[in-house]
Design a protein around this motif. Structure first.
Motif, PDB file in Angstrom:
ATOM      1  N   ASN A  83     112.421  54.250  41.705  1.00 49.20           N
ATOM      2  CA  ASN A  83     112.157  52.922  41.802  1.00 49.20           C
ATOM      3  C   ASN A  83     110.835  52.570  41.729  1.00 49.20           C
ATOM      4  OD1 ASN A  83     113.969  50.629  41.872  1.00 49.20           O
ATOM      5  ND2 ASN A  83     112.776  50.161  44.016  1.00 49.20           N
ATOM      6  N   SER A  84     110.088  53.096  41.002  1.00 50.71           N
ATOM      7  CA  SER A  84     108.764  52.955  40.603  1.00 50.71           C
ATOM      8  C   SER A  84     107.724  52.918  41.952  1.00 50.71           C
ATOM      9  CB  SER A  84     108.469  51.904  39.818  1.00 50.71           C
ATOM     10  OG  SER A  84     109.174  52.064  38.577  1.00 50.71           O
ATOM     11  N   GLY A  85     107.913  53.693  42.847  1.00 48.45           N
ATOM     12  CA  GLY A  85     107.361  53.760  44.212  1.00 48.45           C
ATOM     13  C   GLY A  85     107.553  52.717  45.230  1.00 48.45           C
ATOM     14  N   LEU A  86     108.707  51.874  44.860  1.00 47.35           N
ATOM     15  CA  LEU A  86     108.989  50.656  46.008  1.00 47.35           C
ATOM     16  C   LEU A  86     110.525  51.240  46.619  1.00 47.35           C
ATOM     17  CD1 LEU A  86     108.184  47.739  43.472  1.00 47.35           C
ATOM     18  CD2 LEU A  86     106.983  48.921  45.214  1.00 47.35           C
ATOM     19  N   THR A  87     110.339  51.002  48.016  1.00 49.85           N
ATOM     20  CA  THR A  87     111.833  51.346  48.439  1.00 49.85           C
ATOM     21  C   THR A  87     112.329  50.008  48.638  1.00 49.85           C
ATOM     22  OG1 THR A  87     110.713  53.177  49.994  1.00 49.85           O
ATOM     23  CG2 THR A  87     112.658  51.533  51.267  1.00 49.85           C
ATOM     24  N   GLY A  88     111.774  48.843  48.590  1.00 52.29           N
ATOM     25  CA  GLY A  88     112.536  47.477  48.678  1.00 52.29           C
ATOM     26  C   GLY A  88     112.916  47.375  50.125  1.00 52.29           C
ATOM     27  N   LYS A  89     113.661  46.304  50.112  1.00 49.03           N
ATOM     28  CA  LYS A  89     114.112  45.658  51.447  1.00 49.03           C
ATOM     29  C   LYS A  89     115.003  46.448  52.186  1.00 49.03           C
ATOM     30  CE  LYS A  89     116.277  41.731  53.810  1.00 49.03           C
ATOM     31  NZ  LYS A  89     117.044  40.619  53.795  1.00 49.03           N
ATOM     32  N   ALA A 116     112.683  53.102  35.908  1.00 48.73           N
ATOM     33  CA  ALA A 116     111.764  53.235  36.925  1.00 48.73           C
ATOM     34  C   ALA A 116     111.194  54.625  36.937  1.00 48.73           C
ATOM     35  CB  ALA A 116     112.760  53.058  38.284  1.00 48.73           C
ATOM     36  N   THR A 117     110.281  54.866  37.222  1.00 51.61           N
ATOM     37  CA  THR A 117     109.079  55.937  37.446  1.00 51.61           C
ATOM     38  C   THR A 117     109.598  56.640  38.716  1.00 51.61           C
ATOM     39  OG1 THR A 117     107.306  54.824  38.503  1.00 51.61           O
ATOM     40  CG2 THR A 117     107.350  55.338  36.143  1.00 51.61           C
ATOM     41  N   CYS A 118     109.441  57.833  38.869  1.00 53.19           N
ATOM     42  CA  CYS A 118     109.834  58.764  40.146  1.00 53.19           C
ATOM     43  C   CYS A 118     109.193  59.262  41.135  1.00 53.19           C
ATOM     44  CB  CYS A 118     110.804  60.020  39.454  1.00 53.19           C
ATOM     45  SG  CYS A 118     112.634  59.328  38.745  1.00 53.19           S
ATOM     46  N   GLN A 119     107.856  58.642  41.258  1.00 53.97           N
ATOM     47  CA  GLN A 119     106.882  59.233  42.149  1.00 53.97           C
ATOM     48  C   GLN A 119     107.823  58.890  43.529  1.00 53.97           C
ATOM     49  OE1 GLN A 119     106.590  56.360  40.214  1.00 53.97           O
ATOM     50  NE2 GLN A 119     105.445  54.852  41.339  1.00 53.97           N
ATOM     51  N   SER A 120     107.248  59.335  44.692  1.00 52.92           N
ATOM     52  CA  SER A 120     107.966  58.985  45.836  1.00 52.92           C
ATOM     53  C   SER A 120     107.708  57.324  46.127  1.00 52.92           C
ATOM     54  CB  SER A 120     107.202  59.835  46.937  1.00 52.92           C
ATOM     55  OG  SER A 120     105.910  59.493  47.113  1.00 52.92           O
ATOM     56  N   ASN A 121     108.800  56.968  46.748  1.00 54.83           N
ATOM     57  CA  ASN A 121     108.641  55.651  47.100  1.00 54.83           C
ATOM     58  C   ASN A 121     108.061  55.349  48.520  1.00 54.83           C
ATOM     59  OD1 ASN A 121     110.154  54.821  44.724  1.00 54.83           O
ATOM     60  ND2 ASN A 121     112.037  55.730  45.904  1.00 54.83           N
ATOM     61  N   ASP A 122     107.463  54.126  48.828  1.00 56.91           N
ATOM     62  CA  ASP A 122     106.723  53.836  49.981  1.00 56.91           C
ATOM     63  C   ASP A 122     107.609  53.855  51.088  1.00 56.91           C
ATOM     64  OD1 ASP A 122     108.214  51.673  49.189  1.00 56.91           O
ATOM     65  OD2 ASP A 122     106.836  50.132  49.944  1.00 56.91           O
ATOM     66  N   LEU A 123     106.998  54.070  52.344  1.00 58.22           N
ATOM     67  CA  LEU A 123     107.818  54.173  53.682  1.00 58.22           C
ATOM     68  C   LEU A 123     107.717  52.808  54.223  1.00 58.22           C
ATOM     69  CD1 LEU A 123     106.272  57.555  55.048  1.00 58.22           C
ATOM     70  CD2 LEU A 123     108.735  57.022  54.041  1.00 58.22           C
ATOM     71  N   GLU A 124     108.767  52.120  54.568  1.00 56.76           N
ATOM     72  CA  GLU A 124     109.036  50.736  55.056  1.00 56.76           C
ATOM     73  C   GLU A 124     109.326  51.171  56.597  1.00 56.76           C
ATOM     74  OE1 GLU A 124     108.417  47.771  53.701  1.00 56.76           O
ATOM     75  OE2 GLU A 124     107.832  48.671  51.880  1.00 56.76           O
ATOM     76  N   PRO A 125     108.419  50.435  57.577  1.00 57.49           N
ATOM     77  CA  PRO A 125     108.815  50.376  59.134  1.00 57.49           C
ATOM     78  C   PRO A 125     109.990  49.507  59.413  1.00 57.49           C
ATOM     79  CG  PRO A 125     107.034  49.155  58.756  1.00 57.49           C
ATOM     80  CD  PRO A 125     107.339  49.564  57.191  1.00 57.49           C
ATOM     81  N   TYR A 126     110.729  50.167  60.262  1.00 55.80           N
ATOM     82  CA  TYR A 126     111.998  49.607  60.869  1.00 55.80           C
ATOM     83  C   TYR A 126     112.296  50.078  62.270  1.00 55.80           C
ATOM     84  CZ  TYR A 126     116.617  47.304  60.636  1.00 55.80           C
ATOM     85  OH  TYR A 126     117.851  46.447  60.548  1.00 55.80           O
ATOM     86  N   VAL A 127     112.651  49.044  62.964  1.00 58.70           N
ATOM     87  CA  VAL A 127     112.963  49.210  64.390  1.00 58.70           C
ATOM     88  C   VAL A 127     114.587  49.425  64.592  1.00 58.70           C
ATOM     89  CG1 VAL A 127     112.747  48.638  66.902  1.00 58.70           C
ATOM     90  CG2 VAL A 127     110.903  48.227  65.354  1.00 58.70           C
ATOM     91  N   VAL A 128     115.160  50.316  65.033  1.00 58.11           N
ATOM     92  CA  VAL A 128     116.744  50.629  65.042  1.00 58.11           C
ATOM     93  C   VAL A 128     117.072  50.290  66.482  1.00 58.11           C
ATOM     94  CG1 VAL A 128     118.635  52.283  65.012  1.00 58.11           C
ATOM     95  CG2 VAL A 128     116.678  52.226  63.022  1.00 58.11           C
ATOM     96  N   ASP A 129     117.879  49.365  66.923  1.00 57.03           N
ATOM     97  CA  ASP A 129     118.316  49.370  68.166  1.00 57.03           C
ATOM     98  C   ASP A 129     119.510  50.347  68.446  1.00 57.03           C
ATOM     99  OD1 ASP A 129     119.574  48.427  70.565  1.00 57.03           O
ATOM    100  OD2 ASP A 129     120.133  46.294  69.748  1.00 57.03           O
ATOM    101  N   LEU A 130     119.537  51.270  69.330  1.00 56.43           N
ATOM    102  CA  LEU A 130     120.508  52.362  69.404  1.00 56.43           C
ATOM    103  C   LEU A 130     121.609  51.624  70.104  1.00 56.43           C
ATOM    104  CD1 LEU A 130     118.283  55.189  70.585  1.00 56.43           C
ATOM    105  CD2 LEU A 130     119.031  54.544  68.291  1.00 56.43           C
ATOM    106  N   GLY A 131     121.514  50.540  70.755  1.00 54.09           N
ATOM    107  CA  GLY A 131     122.673  49.990  71.456  1.00 54.09           C
ATOM    108  C   GLY A 131     122.807  50.549  72.914  1.00 54.09           C
ATOM    109  N   GLU A 132     122.182  51.533  73.309  1.00 52.93           N
ATOM    110  CA  GLU A 132     122.438  52.004  74.699  1.00 52.93           C
ATOM    111  C   GLU A 132     121.416  53.292  74.467  1.00 52.93           C
ATOM    112  OE1 GLU A 132     126.471  53.304  73.766  1.00 52.93           O
ATOM    113  OE2 GLU A 132     125.894  55.552  73.508  1.00 52.93           O
ATOM    114  N   ALA A 133     120.989  53.667  75.669  1.00 51.01           N
ATOM    115  CA  ALA A 133     120.071  54.892  75.828  1.00 51.01           C
ATOM    116  C   ALA A 133     120.469  55.952  75.338  1.00 51.01           C
ATOM    117  CB  ALA A 133     119.958  55.207  77.531  1.00 51.01           C
ATOM    118  N   LEU A 134     119.101  56.626  74.585  1.00 55.54           N
ATOM    119  CA  LEU A 134     119.332  57.845  73.975  1.00 55.54           C
ATOM    120  C   LEU A 134     119.919  59.019  74.573  1.00 55.54           C
ATOM    121  CD1 LEU A 134     118.680  59.560  71.362  1.00 55.54           C
ATOM    122  CD2 LEU A 134     116.404  59.969  72.198  1.00 55.54           C
TER     123      LEU A 134
END
Length: 162
Positions: A83-89, A116-134
């Motif tokens: 995706n030309s280096g873009l991860t997207g939303k 699209a070119t095939c270099q690696s895509n960027d890393l997008e931060p995200y916080v995952v709610d586990l819904g309970e303790a790990l």
């Protein structure tokens, strides 16, 4: 006692006798929980349900921050396909929880139009709610799990934390 109150009194006594055995503390508690009776719980849309969404993999932003009491996880998400280096939303992940693991499966917004070119895509931060303790469960990337679209990628060990 009048003859008109005798049938009512008899009915009340019969009701008390019939229900006297009901409601013991063992009966109200229901069946004892067993290992086999615990069922997985999920949150978020199932992978593949969103039109045009693309699979994405994730890695922990900080492995050292995880503890048994952890209820949310900071991750970095990357689109799998070119995706030309873009991860997207990054879209809300599907989270499947059971007694031994928590499987987190990400998808991202549709890819850009055209070639699209095939270099690696960027890393997008995200916080995952586990819904309970790990707890002592393993964190698993659902896209890297057996049968997932990223299973064959050389960097794709599905276990992200044990």
């Amino acid at each position: 006692m009048s003859s008109s109150t005798r049938p009512i009194l008899a009915a009340v006594v019969a009701l008390v006798v019939l229900t006297a055995g009901c409601g013991s503390s063992d009966d109200r508690a229901g069946p004892a929980p067993t290992e086999a009776s615990s069922s997985p719980s999920t949150s978020g849309p199932e992978p593949g349900e969103r039109s045009g969404a693309s699979p994405a993999v994730w890695k922990l932003a900080d492995r050292g921050s995880l503890q048994a009491s952890t209820r949310s996880v900071d991750v970095l998400v990357a689109r799998i396909d070119c995706n030309s280096g873009l991860t997207g939303k990054v879209l809300e992940p599907h989270v499947l929880r059971d007694d031994t693991e928590i499987v987190i499966t990400f998808e991202v917004s549709p890819k850009i139009e055209g070639a699209a070119t095939c270099q690696s895509n960027d890393l997008e931060p995200y916080v995952v709610d586990l819904g309970e303790a790990l707890g002592d469960r393993t964190l698993v990337d659902g896209q890297c799990a057996p049968g997932g679209p990223a299973e064959a990628l050389r960097v794709c060990d599905p276990r992200r934390w044990e």
